[in-house]
Every structure is written in C-alpha cells, then in structure tokens.
Design an enzyme around this catalytic site. Structure first.
Site, PDB file in Angstrom:
ATOM      1  N   SER A 106       0.813  -1.212   0.000  1.00 36.13           N
ATOM      2  CA  SER A 106       0.000   0.000   0.000  1.00 36.13           C
ATOM      3  C   SER A 106       0.846   1.262   0.000  1.00 36.13           C
ATOM      4  CB  SER A 106      -0.907   0.010   1.236  1.00 36.13           C
ATOM      5  OG  SER A 106      -1.563   1.247   1.361  1.00 36.13           O
ATOM      6  N   ASP A 107       0.431   2.233  -0.824  1.00 40.21           N
ATOM      7  CA  ASP A 107       1.002   3.576  -0.740  1.00 40.21           C
ATOM      8  C   ASP A 107       0.726   4.152   0.641  1.00 40.21           C
ATOM      9  OD1 ASP A 107       2.116   3.885  -3.240  1.00 40.21           O
ATOM     10  OD2 ASP A 107       0.256   4.561  -4.144  1.00 40.21           O
ATOM     11  N   LYS A 108       1.572   5.108   1.049  1.00 37.87           N
ATOM     12  CA  LYS A 108       1.359   5.759   2.340  1.00 37.87           C
ATOM     13  C   LYS A 108       0.493   6.996   2.193  1.00 37.87           C
ATOM     14  CE  LYS A 108       4.548   8.378   4.203  1.00 37.87           C
ATOM     15  NZ  LYS A 108       3.835   9.675   4.381  1.00 37.87           N
TER      16      LYS A 108
ATOM     17  N   LYS B 254       8.554  -0.501  -7.487  1.00 38.80           N
ATOM     18  CA  LYS B 254       7.294  -1.182  -7.177  1.00 38.80           C
ATOM     19  C   LYS B 254       7.145  -2.449  -8.019  1.00 38.80           C
ATOM     20  CE  LYS B 254       4.246   2.517  -5.520  1.00 38.80           C
ATOM     21  NZ  LYS B 254       2.930   3.141  -5.709  1.00 38.80           N
TER      22      LYS B 254
END
Length: 848
Positions: A325-327, A562
């Site tokens: 997950s992105d922050k 990623k």
C-alpha cells in the site's frame, strides 16, 4: 461552423497556423456551444463499439452445442409425432433462453454503468477558462493541457510549453519515452511521463492514429485462474456425461437387439432419451452463474466507492495474501500542513523561505503539496507582484519543481523546492553544512515529518537561462501528514484475514518507520533505492526476494521499484495486490495479481489497474477482499453441488437401466425418468441455482486457493452418497410394483414420478449441504432469495406430482407418498451432512 479534420498522418508536417486555419480554431480554444456543434459533426472521441442487436443477443441462446442438443430432441419428438413432448421441450428451451438473456442483459447494463465511471477526462480551454471535460467530448479545434500522468486524449499538435516527455511504446514500439516540443504530435493513447504542454486537438475517435490501427477486440479480457478451474470442471462433467451416455446407448441397443428388435421408432425414442439425459447432466447454468455472481460483486463494490475495471479481478483478490500500500493519501490523510521553516543554515529569514517555496508552486495544478506551501504565505498580493515565466512541474526523476520568476524590480531569478538530497546537490554546499542539513532532515523524519528543501538563484544575466550556477539554500519546510482515522482499524482487519500489509512510500526510511509503527504494521522498513541498486527487476535473486518478503515496508521507493517488489513477492509464491496513483506505477499495477488505483490516480494508473478507488483510504480494498472470498465460497459450493448432482443423475439412470431390465408397466427397457421429466429436472435445478449469487456465505479468515483434488474428492463422495440415496428409493418403489401403496397401484409411470420428485427434493437439499464446509445448520444462514427460489421450485414439484399432469405424462402420487419422499430426503440430508463433515475432517487431517 465549418471545419476540416486533417489526416492523422499529415498533422506532423503541417505548420501550426495552417492547422488552426484548417480547423477554424484559435489558441484561445472553443466556446461550449462551438464544441457542442462540432461534436454533432465529428462524433464522440471514442472508438466505435460493435453493438449487437437485442434480437441477435437473444438468438444466441438458441445457437450452440447445448441448444442444438435440446433442439434435436424436440425435432425427434415431432418426427415421432410425440407432440406433447415437442411442445414441452420447445417451451422449456424458450423459457431457459429468455431467463439467460434477461440475466445477461441486466449484468451488461450494470457493467456499462460501472465502465462509465472510468471514463477518461481532459483539461480543455472552453469559453476562455480551463475546464475538466470528458475525453469523449473533445472535438477537433479544442485546446487541451497535457501534464505528467495524463493519457493523451486525442491526436494533438503541441502549441505551447517548454517540453514534454511522452511514452508512446504501445503505439510505436519505442522502448523509451520521447521528448516533444512545440510543433510535435502527441498521439492518442500515449502517456505523459514528464513535463507539461498545451496542445491543439486535430483528430478524434476513429480518425486518430490509434483509432485506425487498434483492434475492436482490444478490450477482450483474459480468463482468470478461478474461471479456468471452474470451466475445466465443466468440461470434465461434459466428458463424464457423454461417456455414460455412450455406455447407456450400447446397453439399450443390445437390449433392443435381444428383445423386441430394432425399429425406427425405438431408435428414435432411445436417441431422444440419451440426448435429453446428456443435456440435463451438462452444466448449462455455469456461465450464467459465473457472470451474475461477478456482476453482483462489482455492483456491491461500486456502492463502496470502488469500480472494477476487470471483472475477473474480484476472483483473484480472494487469494491475495500480501497487500502493498502507498502511504500518502491511502494510509495517511493527505492533508498536508507546513510547519515553520527550519533555517539550516540561517542564511535568510523564515518568511523569505516560505515566499521562495510558494513561487516554486503553480496554484492551478491543485497539487496537495503546492496548496499547503501556498497557504503559508498570508499576503497573496505579495505573490501577485511576481510573474512566473516558466514552470517545470515535479516528476519522479528530478524530484523537484522549478520556476523562472520576474520580481517586482524586474530582475529574473530561479526558484526550486523538492527532495532535500536533490536540492543540496544543486546548491553544492560544503560538507559540514550538508551534514547539518541531513541531520536535521533525519531528526524531523524520526518524528514523522516529510521535508522539502527550498533554494533560489541569483539574478540571471540572460533571461532565457533555465539553469543557474549560483543556487542559494534557503531552508527546510517540515510537512506533516497524519494517519487516517480508519487506517489502524483497516490494518487490523487485514491481519485478521491473513493479509500482510507492506507500506510502500517515496519518503525517507525514518518517516516510513514512524507511520508504519503507529499503524501496527511493523518498523522493519527497507530502503528500496539501496536494495535495487544495480538490480534488474525482472531478474531478482533469491536472497533479495527473501529480504523483500520479510520486510514490513519500503521507503525511498521509485516507481520502477514497485514493479520489482511485486515480481519478488510473486516469485516467493505470494498473490500480490499493489496500490498506485502515478503514471510510472502502471507496470507494477499490471504485474500485480490485483492492481489498485487509489483516489486521484492518473489516467494511466487507472487504465492499468483492476480496481479503481473513488474514495480515499484502504478500507475499500479490504471490502473487495471480503467480497472476493464470499464469491469464492459461492462458486465453490456451486461447483461441488454441480459435480455431485451430475454423478447422482447420470450414475442413477445408468445403474437403474442395467439393474432393472424389465419392470411391469413399462414397455421395453426400463426408463427411470421420461425425457420431459429430465428437462423439467434440469430447469428446476438451473433457475434457483442462479440465486446462489445472492447467498450469505462466511468470509474465510485466510486467503483462499483453488484446491482441485479436495473439491473433486468431496463432490464425488457426496455424489456417490446421493446415488445410494436415490437408488434406495427406487428399490423401495420397484419392490412394490403392481401392489397398492397408499391407495394407488404402483406401476412404471408412478415409479418415474416418484424418482422425479426424489431428484428434485434431494438435489435442492444437497445444495444446503454443499454451501458450507461446516454443518448445514451452522451460520451464516442461507439468504432469503436462495431459500425462496428453492422453496418455490419444491412447491411446484410437489404440486405437480401430487395433482399430476396428463399433458406432461406425470400421474398423480398420493400425498402420503409425496410426504414420504420429503421425510426420506430430510433423513438423508442429515446422513449426507455427516458424510461431508467426515470427508472434510479426513482431508484436513491429511493436510495438517
């Protein structure tokens, strides 16, 4: 308004003034009314879809191997002058086709509505103002702005701006992005990777380069792993059915040769019976059950603010065990606030640092960081006294913005803001000062602050200069972005479902560790930039893959990292979901088993993703996983039920004919069911089974995988148990052939009717047994829609058998016998459930 749309292969060699004249347009764009008139002439900016008429869609249900078999059976009935059977079989064929067509039509309408939510947008200059419009509404002569992450909406000629880098690999095969300048062409479907420019729309829709070369079936979707498994089972059932039908044909032909002899009528009757039996055993409803279940899942997710762009991805998410997950904006609120500037070294005033940072922003881009920085300057009139000559937006490679500014005194200088390490290198600071700044950055990061470094240049001697050798470091802006209120609960829910959530962020390791620790995700954060240094993401060694697997998250992540993270985790046997929002996230989103574009993602990221979130946060992904696991349970119960029912019907009929060659009251060989009964049985099975898409199911606490040996073992054992159950009632009825039972003399037609009722009741009760691995009475209870559908068909079958129908060839049974069949099946339902529980217990013991 008259205009001509130039040929797409000529616009690159046509001067801009000539293009404007041809298109009867100006650099100021069109008015809304002009655009509307042109849209009527040029048509929508989209590829023409090949629409199939409603009648053709309906007729498809009468064309294909299974409809052909039913139609041949109807024709055979007509040839044999068995008009009752002909009318019944034809009516059931039409009814089944109408039901399938209606369900498909509803699913298609639902998916079209979802697809509309994914429509691309563009920024067009209309009525003198920049507006966001649907890309499909663009017309030749429109002026549009293209910036980082945009999918180019039409074939355009660039007319203003410094430069833009465009990835057009999908169109031209070029492996690297191409730098474009004024006068160059940007093709529809290519992706902006860096920079920003203004462009004139020249060709739209099918007149674009992409429109002329793209296949109309480019959007065809591949079959998911789960669908492949289910369809393999369907093929297996067809082969089993055809094999048993072949055996049955041989046995019956042998009986005819040894008995009354082979005649045209006898062969016709035999062929019709075998054909109808094969139709009943083949899983006709399987495609409909699949599509309806998937469509309902997609609709449920759309209500939860998530749009499914690839329907089969819902199934894939059932097996996801790692979520990357992105922050920013996903785990955090993405509501940046800027604290007081930190002056290291104290070479200027804090207010000067804030002003320079604000001058390195562009308000109209509506960037969250720029908005936060601009808010630190209370006097907007002060900003208005400066003129921005050129602006270079942030991109993942340079990691900074830069503006050329003319001050109130007429002097021209440069401003920049960006990643501290980049700006430090730009300013060429002494080692001692560089260390002090880095120490301060790390200190702020350890408290969860992101930082921006700010610098400006001395006055430029040449106003055309885009770089300067005399950059002055101004200071550091601390930015805070606290976790979302629901993030900790979402992470806890993910853990409950057996998911490992790994944070992926471009921020420094200390910031990532601080936020990750607050959310309970662990603090073992790896620096991706160091891990992937000199590493080809397509060829990651086992040691690095293990380090990636064991990490709690990744900091200092570039978009290309990623992709490598996903590949490494997949090489370790994980099913991976990855979130992303940028254009460079597209490869990782495509590579992931489930790519998720978060709220505010670029068009390129949305196009590459399987799931597009339209609300902030990660909770919708957990909802999607819950939906996927419920769908898996529904399909699993349907598959086990379908295999077991096929074994029950086919083996019972073959065994009955072999074991009872002569039964009083039936001419020739014994047929335990008539062709009409078999068709009715198939129909009464297929209609209620579609409601399994609405059933309540448990949510597996762990990721689910398709275990074919386990499924085949359970379904085969249940099917054989059902054969014993059905055969037991047949023996009971045959033993009383010619005798009085509850006031009726038992003969062949009564036995057939009793067996028809047995298969309807026993089959539907078996569905309650197969719908979950626990006891049939355990929670969750079946949905009211499923129960209503099953009770409705049961009531119809009971009334039909109780009152009888001479037209259908079904004699009336005593109500006591109808009740006896029900009690008999309820007792066997408990026995079947015990067999199921014992089978699962044995399989689980072997697995553990």
């Amino acid at each position: 308004m008259s205009f001509s749309q130039p040929a797409s292969d000529k616009i690159d060699s046509t001067p801009i003034p000539q293009l404007l004249e041809t298109l009867n347009a100006t650099k100021e764009g069109l008015s809304a009314s002009e655009a509307a008139e042109r849209l009527k002439i040029a048509g929508p900016n989209a590829l023409a879809e090949k629409k199939v008429s409603t009648w053709k869609q309906l007729l498809r249900y009468f064309w294909g191997p299974i409809p052909w078999m039913i139609e041949i059976a109807a024709i055979m009935s007509a040839i044999a002058q068995d008009y009752n059977d002909f009318i019944i079989i034809t009516s059931l064929l039409i009814f089944n086709a109408v039901i399938g067509f209606w369900e498909e039509h509803k699913a298609a309408n639902a998916l079209d509505a979802l697809k509309a939510g994914l429509a691309l947008t563009a920024r067009a200059l209309r009525d003198g103002k920049w507006q966001e419009v649907q890309a499909a509404s663009l017309v030749p002569g429109d002026v549009v702005r293209i910036r980082l992450g945009d999918v180019v909406p039409a074939d355009c000629v660039l007319i203003e701006g410094d430069y833009i880098s465009i990835d057009q690999a999908a169109l031209t095969g070029e492996s690297l992005p191409v730098s474009k300048k004024v006068g160059d062409v940007a093709y529809s479907g290519s992706v902006a990777k860096q920079g920003e420019m203004v462009a004139l729309v020249c060709c739209t829709g099918t007149n674009t380069f992409f429109g002329k070369t793209a296949s109309l079936v480019a959007n065809a979707e591949s079959t998911s792993h789960f669908q492949q498994a289910v369809l393999k089972i369907g093929n297996f059932l067809i082969l089993v059915a055809l094999g048993l039908c072949t055996l049955l044909t041989i046995v019956l032909l042998h009986r005819l040769v040894d008995g009354p002899g082979v005649t045209f009528d006898s062969v016709l009757s035999l062929s019709k019976f075998v054909l109808v039996l094969a139709v009943a055993a083949i899983p006709v409803a399987m495609p409909a059950v699949l599509s309806i279940t998937m469509a309902l899942g997609a609709l449920a997710l759309s209500k939860a603010k998530a749009i499914v762009s690839r329907l089969q991805a819902i199934e894939e998410m059932a097996g996801v065990d790692v979520l990357c997950s992105d922050k920013t904006g996903t785990l955090t609120q993405n509501k940046l606030s800027v604290d007081d500037p930190v002056m290291v070294p104290a070479a200027s005033e804090p207010k000067d640092c804030s002003l320079v940072a604000a001058l390195a922003c562009r308000a109209e881009n509506n960037d969250p960081i720029d908005n936060a920085v601009l808010a630190t300057v209370p006097d907007q009139q002060l900003l208005n006294s400066y003129t921005c000559n050129t602006f270079v937006p942030f991109d993942p490679v340079s990691k900074r913005t830069q503006a050329t500014i003319t001050g109130p005194d007429g002097q021209v200088f440069l401003t920049t803001k960006g990643a501290p390490q980049v700006v430090i290198d730009l300013c060429k600071l002494p080692a001692e000062e560089e260390q002090r700044i880095n120490d301060k950055v790390h200190e702020l990061a350890s408290h969860g602050y992101r930082t921006l470094a700010v610098a400006c240049s001395a006055a430029l001697a040449d106003t055309s200069q885009s770089e300067s050798d005399s950059w002055q470091f101004m200071g550091i802006l601390p930015l805070s972005d606290p976790p979302r209120e629901d993030s900790a609960a979402t992470i806890a829910a993910a853990k409950k479902y057996g998911l490992r959530v790994k944070m992926v962020t471009g921020d420094d390791t200390a910031i990532a560790a601080e936020i990750s620790g607050q959310l309970g995700m662990g603090t073992k954060i790896q620096a991706a930039a160091d891990m992937f240094e000199g590493v080809d993401p397509d060829h990651i060694n086992a040691d690095l893959a293990e380090r990636i697997d064991k990490a709690d998250g990744f900091a200092r992540v570039f978009p290309e990292h990623k992709y490598g993270i996903v590949k490494a985790l997949q090489s370790r046997g994980h099913i991976v979901a990855m979130t992303g929002d940028g254009v460079n996230d597209a490869p990782a989103l495509k590579q992931a088993d489930a790519g998720v574009a978060v709220e505010g993602a670029t068009d390129a990221a949305r196009a590459a993703a399987d799931l597009v979130l339209t609300a902030p946060g990660l909770s919708v992904v957990i909802t999607a996983i819950e939906q996927a696991r419920q769908i898996f349970e529904r399909m699993l119960s349907y598959t086990i039920y379908r295999i077991a029912m096929t074994i029950d019907v086919m083996l019972f009929v073959v065994a009955a004919i072999i074991c009872f060659p002569h039964v009083s009251g039936i001419a020739g060989a014994f047929m335990p069911l008539t062709p009409v009964m078999i068709i009715l049985l198939a129909l009464l099975d297929d209609i209620p089974i579609m409601t399994i898409a609405y059933d309540n199911t448990r949510i597996s606490p762990t990721p689910v995988r398709w275990e074919m040996p386990r499924v085949l073992t359970v379904s085969t054992i249940l099917g054989l148990t059902a054969v014993i159950q059905t055969f037991g009632l047949l023996v009971f009825m045959v033993d009383r052939s010619g005798q009085s039972l509850w006031g009726v003399t038992v003969d062949g037609p009564h036995i057939q009717t009793a067996m028809f009722l047995q298969l309807v009741v026993g089959g539907h009760l078996m569905l309650f047994v197969t719908r979950q691995a626990g006891a049939f009475f355990s929670k969750p209870a079946p949905s009211w829609k499923l129960v209503s559908a099953l009770l409705g068909t049961q009531l119809f079958a009971a009334l039909l058998c109780g009152f009888g129908s001479s037209w259908l060839g079904i004699p009336a049974l005593p109500w006591a016998l109808v009740g006896f069949v029900w009690v008999y099946n309820l007792v066997w339902m408990v026995i079947q459930d015990g067999v199921k529980l014992a089978t699962y217990r044995f399989l689980d013991r072997g697995r553990n």
